[in-house]
Design a protein around this motif. Structure first.
Motif, mmCIF file in Angstrom:
data_model
loop_
_atom_site.group_PDB
_atom_site.id
_atom_site.type_symbol
_atom_site.label_atom_id
_atom_site.label_comp_id
_atom_site.label_asym_id
_atom_site.label_seq_id
_atom_site.Cartn_x
_atom_site.Cartn_y
_atom_site.Cartn_z
ATOM 1 N N TYR A 48 9.289 0.555 -0.726
ATOM 2 C CA TYR A 48 7.830 0.647 -0.812
ATOM 3 C C TYR A 48 7.360 1.907 -1.543
ATOM 4 O O TYR A 48 6.253 2.392 -1.322
ATOM 5 N N PHE A 51 3.870 2.312 -2.946
ATOM 6 C CA PHE A 51 2.748 2.448 -2.019
ATOM 7 C C PHE A 51 2.643 3.858 -1.439
ATOM 8 O O PHE A 51 1.763 4.136 -0.637
ATOM 9 N N TYR A 62 1.919 6.263 3.422
ATOM 10 C CA TYR A 62 1.861 5.110 2.530
ATOM 11 C C TYR A 62 0.519 4.430 2.716
ATOM 12 O O TYR A 62 -0.052 4.463 3.806
ATOM 13 N N PHE A 64 -1.400 0.802 2.365
ATOM 14 C CA PHE A 64 -1.264 -0.638 2.205
ATOM 15 C C PHE A 64 -2.587 -1.307 2.535
ATOM 16 O O PHE A 64 -3.317 -0.847 3.415
ATOM 17 N N ASN A 65 -2.875 -2.434 1.870
ATOM 18 C CA ASN A 65 -4.016 -3.224 2.309
ATOM 19 C C ASN A 65 -3.555 -4.092 3.482
ATOM 20 O O ASN A 65 -2.369 -4.116 3.813
ATOM 21 N N GLU A 67 -3.124 -7.284 3.989
ATOM 22 C CA GLU A 67 -2.116 -8.317 3.714
ATOM 23 C C GLU A 67 -0.743 -7.693 3.465
ATOM 24 O O GLU A 67 0.271 -8.204 3.946
ATOM 25 N N ASP A 68 -0.704 -6.583 2.744
ATOM 26 C CA ASP A 68 0.568 -5.908 2.497
ATOM 27 C C ASP A 68 1.198 -5.397 3.788
ATOM 28 O O ASP A 68 2.414 -5.448 3.955
ATOM 29 N N ILE A 71 3.119 -8.111 5.412
ATOM 30 C CA ILE A 71 4.380 -8.369 4.708
ATOM 31 C C ILE A 71 5.413 -7.302 5.056
ATOM 32 O O ILE A 71 6.574 -7.614 5.339
ATOM 33 N N VAL A 72 4.990 -6.049 5.056
ATOM 34 C CA VAL A 72 5.898 -4.939 5.371
ATOM 35 C C VAL A 72 6.424 -5.071 6.801
ATOM 36 O O VAL A 72 7.627 -4.939 7.044
#
Length: 103
Positions: A48, A51, A62, A64-65, A67-68, A71-72
């Motif tokens: 990542y 990010f 980091y 992230f939005n 949705e990300d 996923i993470v």
């Protein structure tokens, strides 16, 4: 993202102090913990890297939005628990048969 041996409550308090030096407020929510998994941090930092969101001299943050983040978390939750090899167990037990003496 980080590795710590301290209680998570104490580490979260330290992170909040770090963030308040740069922001007027900070709300922290722990999304997951993985015991005995120091190797996750190196994997995470590599996977990542795009990010990464340094804050001043702090590099373990980091961005992230929503949705990300899903996923993470899914990615991290799929990681199998680390099982030690016999060599790793020997090292941890300080097996003297692994020590070589130079003459």
């Amino acid at each position: 993202m980080g590795v710590t041996q301290r209680p998570i409550v104490k580490r979260v308090a330290e992170v909040k102090i770090d963030l308040l030096a740069h922001y007027s407020s900070a709300a922290i929510r722990v999304l997951g913990t993985w015991e005995h998994r120091g190797n996750v941090e190196l994997y995470f930092k590599h996977r990542y890297q795009g990010f990464n969101y340094p804050i001043g001299s702090l590099t373990e943050y980091y961005k992230f939005n929503t949705e990300d983040v899903k996923i993470v978390l899914h990615d991290l939750q799929q990681m199998q628990p680390k099982t030690l090899s016999l060599d790793e167990i020997d090292i941890l037990e300080e097996n003297t048969s692994l020590i070589q003496v130079a003459v």
